[in-house]
Design an enzyme around this catalytic site. Structure first.
Site, PDB file in Angstrom:
ATOM      1  N   GLU A  49       4.628   0.552  -2.035  1.00 32.12           N
ATOM      2  CA  GLU A  49       4.276  -0.731  -2.638  1.00 32.12           C
ATOM      3  C   GLU A  49       3.272  -0.473  -3.755  1.00 32.12           C
ATOM      4  OE1 GLU A  49       1.568  -4.668  -1.730  1.00 32.12           O
ATOM      5  OE2 GLU A  49       2.579  -3.730  -0.022  1.00 32.12           O
ATOM      6  N   ARG A  53      -1.872  -4.846  -9.960  1.00 30.93           N
ATOM      7  CA  ARG A  53      -3.296  -5.054 -10.246  1.00 30.93           C
ATOM      8  C   ARG A  53      -3.743  -4.319 -11.495  1.00 30.93           C
ATOM      9  NH1 ARG A  53      -5.597  -4.010  -4.082  1.00 30.93           N
ATOM     10  NH2 ARG A  53      -4.309  -5.592  -3.047  1.00 30.93           N
ATOM     11  N   THR A  78       1.128  -7.660  -4.767  1.00 31.00           N
ATOM     12  CA  THR A  78       0.224  -8.586  -5.455  1.00 31.00           C
ATOM     13  C   THR A  78       0.984  -9.438  -6.470  1.00 31.00           C
ATOM     14  OG1 THR A  78      -1.402  -6.785  -5.291  1.00 31.00           O
ATOM     15  CG2 THR A  78      -2.130  -8.776  -6.362  1.00 31.00           C
ATOM     16  N   LYS A 138       4.233 -10.536   5.469  1.00 29.85           N
ATOM     17  CA  LYS A 138       3.029  -9.720   5.367  1.00 29.85           C
ATOM     18  C   LYS A 138       1.899 -10.519   6.019  1.00 29.85           C
ATOM     19  CE  LYS A 138      -0.234  -8.077   1.845  1.00 29.85           C
ATOM     20  NZ  LYS A 138      -0.390  -7.726   0.418  1.00 29.85           N
TER      21      LYS A 138
END
Length: 223
Positions: A49, A53, A78, A138
């Site tokens: 993953e 960011r 994200t 998640k």
């Protein structure tokens, strides 16, 4: 609106099943993507993953999706809105992970090319996704949202839901999460410490990943 298709459910469940430990990666140099992925693959990690960011995230996802399409499942983390979701798909992300949920994000995930693993921290959030057909989530931030006890409590009213907890999980606690029947995988940043990535310590990262997998082998191999 129709709910999540069985195909989408199976695809995200397959990502988690290919874990069981998923490194959560923030990259500051695109050039680090390939040697980092090679080190993790050497250790037995098959799912990555890469979080959106940093500006290097999308180029890294595109690079790995082209260079290692059969060896590793590369996803984008994200992801907070449909625009970022579309960018991740265009870069070649095989799956998408969000830190939380919004109605727009959940709706987009219903028909997206890359299946969505929506982030939840509460039962109410879980129910919003559940109503649309989502069955894999998640759990974030796990350590401060009740951790193992919360996941055990979720299993009562939602026995058909599976989780990938992330947030505050370390090598010494990953196995405890994986021992839960409703946890298919765990995610964490401990596998790719920024200090080792910046130093190009690929051998050290491979050792750390191997140790993490070996320590949780009993939970990871359970039927």
């Amino acid at each position: 609106m129709a709910g999540l298709s069985d195909d989408q459910k199976h695809r995200i469940a397959a990502v988690l099943a290919a874990g069981p430990i998923i490194p959560v990666i923030s990259l500051h140099r695109t050039a680090d993507a390939l040697p980092l992925a090679d080190a993790l693959l050497e250790a037995g990690i098959r799912v990555l993953e890469i979080t959106l960011r940093t500006p290097q995230a999308l180029p890294a996802i595109e690079l790995l999706s082209k260079r290692l399409p059969a060896e590793v499942r590369v996803g984008a983390g994200t992801v907070t809105d449909p625009a970022a979701y579309r960018q991740a798909e265009s870069a070649g992300a095989r799956f998408v992970v969000s830190p939380g949920i919004t109605p727009r994000l959940l709706d987009y995930g219903l028909t997206a090319n890359a299946p969505l693993l929506p982030g939840v921290a509460t039962v109410s959030e879980l129910m919003l996704g559940y109503e649309l057909g989502y069955r894999s989530f998640k759990f974030f931030p796990a350590a401060v949202s009740g951790g193992i006890k919360a996941l055990q409590a979720f299993s009562g009213p939602f026995p058909d839901v599976s989780f990938c907890p992330t947030g505050g999980i370390r090598q010494n606690t990953a196995c405890e999460y994986l021992a839960l029947d409703n946890v298919l995988a765990v995610g964490g940043t401990w596998l790719t410490p920024e200090s080792r990535v910046s130093a190009g310590d690929w051998a050290g990262i491979a050792r750390l990943a191997k140790e993490s997998l070996a320590s949780c082998r009993g939970q990871a191999d359970r039927p």
